[in-house]
Scaffold this motif. Structure first.
Motif, PDB file in Angstrom:
ATOM      1  N   TRP A  40       0.935  -0.986   0.045  1.00 60.63           N
ATOM      2  CA  TRP A  40       0.294  -0.110   0.047  1.00 60.63           C
ATOM      3  C   TRP A  40       0.963   1.299   0.124  1.00 60.63           C
ATOM      4  O   TRP A  40       1.854   1.395   0.753  1.00 60.63           O
ATOM      5  N   TRP A  73      -3.490   3.813  -0.585  1.00 59.37           N
ATOM      6  CA  TRP A  73      -4.066   3.346  -1.853  1.00 59.37           C
ATOM      7  C   TRP A  73      -3.320   2.246  -2.075  1.00 59.37           C
ATOM      8  O   TRP A  73      -2.119   2.255  -1.728  1.00 59.37           O
ATOM      9  N   CYS A  75      -0.903  -0.465  -4.105  1.00 62.71           N
ATOM     10  CA  CYS A  75       0.325  -0.460  -5.180  1.00 62.71           C
ATOM     11  C   CYS A  75      -0.199  -1.272  -6.362  1.00 62.71           C
ATOM     12  O   CYS A  75      -0.742  -2.333  -6.162  1.00 62.71           O
ATOM     13  N   GLN A  76      -0.147  -0.655  -7.673  1.00 63.54           N
ATOM     14  CA  GLN A  76      -0.407  -1.732  -8.654  1.00 63.54           C
ATOM     15  C   GLN A  76       0.735  -2.687  -9.235  1.00 63.54           C
ATOM     16  O   GLN A  76       1.756  -2.350  -8.782  1.00 63.54           O
TER      17      GLN A  76
END
Length: 77
Positions: A40, A73, A75-76
């Motif tokens: 994250w 948010w 992490c991709q």
């Protein structure tokens, strides 16, 4: 409005985050981030830190002087 900002990435093995306050220990509410084993992004903003020393000197307690906003948010992959 915010005096400081810091960014980092954390790994959540459980998907649940528990927050600790330095003076008070664990805060009773947990933050559900999502599924276990995820990374994250975390961004923390704060204000009022410079006021704490002055308030403590004048009043003995600086309750509520510091304010924080913490954003998470995923992490991709």
């Amino acid at each position: 409005m915010w005096d400081l900002r810091a960014d980092t990435v954390i790994h959540s093995g459980t998907g649940v985050l528990q927050v600790w306050a330095v003076a008070y220990g664990p805060i009773p509410d947990e933050i559900e981030l999502g599924g276990p084993g995820a990374d994250w992004h975390v961004r923390v903003y704060c204000t009022g830190r410079e006021d704490v020393a002055r308030i403590v000197e004048d009043e003995g307690i600086a309750e509520g002087a510091e304010q924080y906003l913490i954003q998470f948010w995923p992490c991709q992959a």
